[in-house]
Design an enzyme around this catalytic site. Structure first.
Site, short mmCIF file in Angstrom:
data_model
loop_
_atom_site.label_atom_id
_atom_site.label_comp_id
_atom_site.label_asym_id
_atom_site.label_seq_id
_atom_site.Cartn_x
_atom_site.Cartn_y
_atom_site.Cartn_z
N ASP A 253 -91.91 -106.09 34.20
CA ASP A 253 -91.19 -106.72 35.29
C ASP A 253 -90.92 -105.60 36.30
O ASP A 253 -91.04 -104.41 35.98
CB ASP A 253 -89.88 -107.37 34.82
CG ASP A 253 -89.36 -108.38 35.85
OD1 ASP A 253 -89.82 -108.34 37.01
OD2 ASP A 253 -88.50 -109.21 35.50
C1 BGC Z 1 -88.36 -110.78 38.63
C2 BGC Z 1 -89.74 -111.31 38.29
C3 BGC Z 1 -90.61 -111.24 39.51
C4 BGC Z 1 -90.67 -109.81 40.00
C5 BGC Z 1 -91.52 -109.63 41.24
C6 BGC Z 1 -88.42 -109.42 39.28
O1 BGC Z 1 -87.18 -109.06 39.77
O2 BGC Z 1 -87.59 -110.72 37.47
O3 BGC Z 1 -89.66 -112.62 37.82
O4 BGC Z 1 -91.89 -111.75 39.23
O5 BGC Z 1 -89.36 -109.39 40.33
O6 BGC Z 1 -90.91 -110.21 42.34
#
Ligand code: BGC
Length: 761
Positions: free
Chosen positions: A230
């Site tokens: 993530d």
């Molecule tokens: C989120 C993800 C997301 C990623 C990219 C993170 O903060 O938890 O779900 O895909 O950011 O935006």
């Protein structure tokens, strides 16, 4: 592209460089091998393609317009795999047109608490339902040559302290509840990538959790795609490589690439593990190159599709006196800020820059004229006397008042959990006051998760739209006026009070630890086990018609573990108009050596029926439908015995049931120790005989014939006294010289052999 050849020609530095992103949204280029950056972009219910390269300032923010489809909270309620596949195809087309390699989603985390700020992005409290709906979406997207990233692996069930907290969960619960949706999706839909979560699981960050990323994901489930972090979830990069984290996102500006190189040079990290990460990045690049076709899509068509999907997802919660569908010849007014500006998506990384938004106030023009009063300001909690009394005046003049209410943006967003389960006071008061002047009140709800409804008895009709995407206004009107017959069912329980919910005590933990003390008992598993009243149960939803169930049939009375069971049940539309019913199949284990939930969802089908029509619905149940995760075997097992098969219109409305015996030959392995209780041994007659024979012999040899005689007789009184005692204590109490620990241990070992004869190794 010959991945192995390129890999063999790469330097360690080049391989390490592939292990992190090039910028916020792209992988790295490697010019020497003609490798270009590819784009990974959010997800999950629409495409958020932004050039925003800085998380804090949002500098240069420019986002491609896209269609915001209903969020997972809504699409789960459709209980319709075909619909999700269709939505996936549309998402795939938009991604192709925008040169996206992987869309970041879907999220299959389980709704442990109704307050999780990101529940709107997740499907259900039930892993089977979540896995089925997500798999269909993935298949749709990937059929268009675009990858998906199943997230957030694993146990990201809260937003509170998500980057630090450790979700502490026992092995069985982890597998049965929190991993099972991931497992099924990975095996059945083969997503191109998996995204690890921010949090720790049992103390170790997911981004460096070998148990999760390698032992389970790859070795047990056979995942052969790429694992990415993530955004910002990496703690110690070299540990991540060793654990199986291929790609760190976003860019770490080369810092962590250097750490990887250094770790290899120092002999602390095997280069083969770096090869594995680089290989998975190259394979992803290759997949993108092979499947990327570009193309275009039609914004109006996708908007219309989004409207149709939203209508299939909404759940009719209440329809007293058949207040719905509305008669457009009556005088109808719309009240509430969400009629004018619907709440249709949540905040955070899934936020879509929409092509257009249709409100109910606009869409209703297709049906009739309505008058409107604002009633409340979306983002305020305090009742506004002026707005409420204007709305009261309007409601008095009309036959029916439809109130568009729900939760404001500031209640549900990524990065924070809700503080309570209530709606803003101004909305509750508005509903009460309107109901006092007009007895025909319908409430249309826009929210991403359950809320308490203290006003429930004041409304004749309640239509749960959830966060239904940019075309939600049209969908709401189609349902209100009966163009579409509601067919959604709740993918989560609506509890009466927050205090009733399974994780309520210690909900989001203390400091950096949260303990999943409720274990398996999440969602309906909890309410059913405790026989608690709920506001609306899992699987519940009304229709403008009625369905009758009959004639449940099983393909066999008895099956073995490898056998499949086919179940059929007939459903008839006994009402006056066509409609769709979600037939749910639950399995209930009647005899088990371990504690099991009352019933668990193991199948569902949505059937469309004309008035008077009936259809036979078929289900196939395989071994897994009967299994639990055994912590002794570290695997799924099916025990012999009776299982009830229940077909229902909800988890609390079982209409038909039958039973099957599993004759598997499996008995769980038993391990007695000298600290086992006598009652444990008594449960196995052959072992008990051996044990008491031993005991009698020892007592006799110590000259305690009287005691030996008493064990010969073994009266109920004796059993009551002894069954709660351990083997060791019994010996200590009874024998004067005492039996050596070695002797006792070898007797116990003999018992273990006896009881496990025939049990699976
Ligand atoms: C989120 C993800 C997301 C990623 C990219 C993170 O903060 O938890 O779900 O895909 O950011 O935006």
């Amino acid at each position: 592209m010959n991945v192995e050849k390129i890999l063999s020609e790469m330097t360690l530095e080049e391989k390490a460089s592939l292990c992190s992103g090039g910028d916020f949204w792209h992988t790295k280029a490697l010019k020497r091998f003609d490798i270009e950056p590819i784009m990974l972009s959010d997800g999950p219910h629409g495409l958020r393609k932004t050039n925003r390269n800085h998380v804090v300032t949002g500098a240069d923010d420019e986002t491609a317009k896209a269609v915001c489809f209903p969020a997972a909270c809504a699409t789960a309620s459709s209980f319709d795999r075909t619909l999700l596949e269709k939505m996936g195809k549309a998402l795939g087309e938009e991604c192709q047109a925008e040169d996206i390699a992987v869309i970041l989603g879907p999220g299959v985390n389980i709704k442990r608490s109704p307050l999780c700020g990101r529940n709107f992005e997740y499907f259900s409290e039930d892993p089977y339902l979540a896995s089925q709906q997500a798999a269909a979406l993935i298949k749709g997207i990937q059929s268009k040559g675009v990858g998906t990233s199943v997230k957030h692996f694993a146990c990201n069930n809260q937003e509170t302290r998500r980057m630090a907290v450790s979700a502490n969960v026992d092995e069985r619960t982890l597998h049965e509840i929190y991993l099972s949706a991931f497992e099924s999706v990975i095996k059945n839909a083969k997503p191109w990538t998996v995204m690890c979560s921010y949090n720790r699981v049992n103390g170790t960050y997911s981004s460096q959790n070998k148990y999760l990323l390698t032992d389970i994901l790859r070795d047990k489930w056979g995942f052969d795609g790429l694992v990415m972090s993530d955004w910002g979830a990496v703690d110690e990069r070299e540990k991540g490589v060793a654990a199986g984290l291929d790609l760190q996102m976003p860019s770490a500006h080369g810092k962590t690439d250097a750490i990887i190189v250094e770790a290899v040079k120092k002999g602390e990290l095997d280069e083969k593990l770096v090869d594995e990460c680089a290989r998975n990045v190259l394979k992803l690049y290759d997949k993108y190159k092979t499947n990327h076709k570009g193309g275009s899509w039609d914004a109006d068509e996708h908007h219309e599709l989004s409207r149709r999907i939203a209508a299939e997802c909404a759940v009719l919660l209440k329809n007293k006196d058949d207040i719905l569908p509305l008669d457009k010849n009556k005088k109808i007014c719309f009240i509430g800020a969400f009629a004018k500006e619907p709440r249709f998506q949540g905040g955070g990384s899934s936020h879509i820059d929409c092509t257009q938004v249709t409100s109910a106030l606009e869409a209703v023009k297709e049906y009739c004229d309505v008058e409107f009063a604002l009633g409340f300001e979306a983002e305020s909690s305090e009742p506004d006397e002026k707005l409420i009394s204007e709305a009261e005046d309007l409601a008095k003049k009309n036959d029916v008042a439809v109130i568009f209410a729900g939760l404001p943006d500031s209640f549900e967003f990524e990065g924070g959990d809700r503080k309570h389960m209530r709606m803003p006071d101004c909305q509750c008061e508005l509903i009460e006051r309107i109901a006092a002047v007009n007895k025909n009140v319908v409430v249309v709800l826009h929210n991403g998760s359950p809320m308490e409804m203290p006003w429930i008895n004041k409304a004749k009709g309640i239509l749960e739209m959830y966060l239904a995407g940019q075309a939600c206004g049209g969908a709401a009107c189609d349902l209100l006026f009966g163009k579409v017959n509601p067919s959604g069912k709740l993918a989560e329980t609506f509890p009466i009070r927050h205090e009733d919910t399974p994780a309520y005590i210690g909900e989001f933990g203390e400091g950096d630890n949260v303990y999943y003390n409720e274990g398996l008992y999440v969602g309906y598993r909890w309410y059913d086990k405790r026989k608690m009243d709920v506001l609306f149960p899992f699987g519940y939803g009304l229709s403008y018609t009625k369905f009758e169930y009959s004639d449940i049939k099983l393909s066999a009375d008895e099956i073995n573990a490898d056998g499949e069971l086919t179940v059929s049940v007939t459903v008839k539309n006994v009402g006056k108009r066509s409609g769709k019913e979600v037939v749910q199949l639950y399995v209930r284990d009647r005899h088990s050596s371990v504690d099991r939930p009352v019933r668990e969802l193991k199948g569902y089908e949505k059937v469309s029926l004309e008035a008077g029509e009936s259809k036979k619905v078929f289900f196939r149940l395989d071994k897994r439908a009967f299994a639990y995760y055994s912590t002794a075997e570290h695997d799924w097992v099916v025990e012999d015995g009776r299982f009830d098969i229940e077909a229902g219109a909800s988890s609390r409305d079982i209409r038909q049931s039958a039973f099957v015996y599993i004759n598997n030959g499996y008995t769980p392995r038993v391990k007695f120790t000298i600290n086992s209780l006598i009652m444990d041994i008594l449960a196995y007659p052959t072992a008990a005989k051996e044990f008491f024979d031993f005991l009698k012999q020892e007592l006799t040899s110590e000259g305690m014939d009287i005691h030996a005689q008493r064990f010969e007789e073994l009266t109920d009184d004796m059993l009551t006294v002894f069954s709660d005692m351990s083997v060791r204590t019994t010996m200590d109490f009874l024998t004067t010289k005492g039996i050596t620990r070695e002797k006792l241990t070898s007797t116990i070992e003999r018992l273990n052999v006896i009881v496990n004869e025939g049990a699976e190794e």
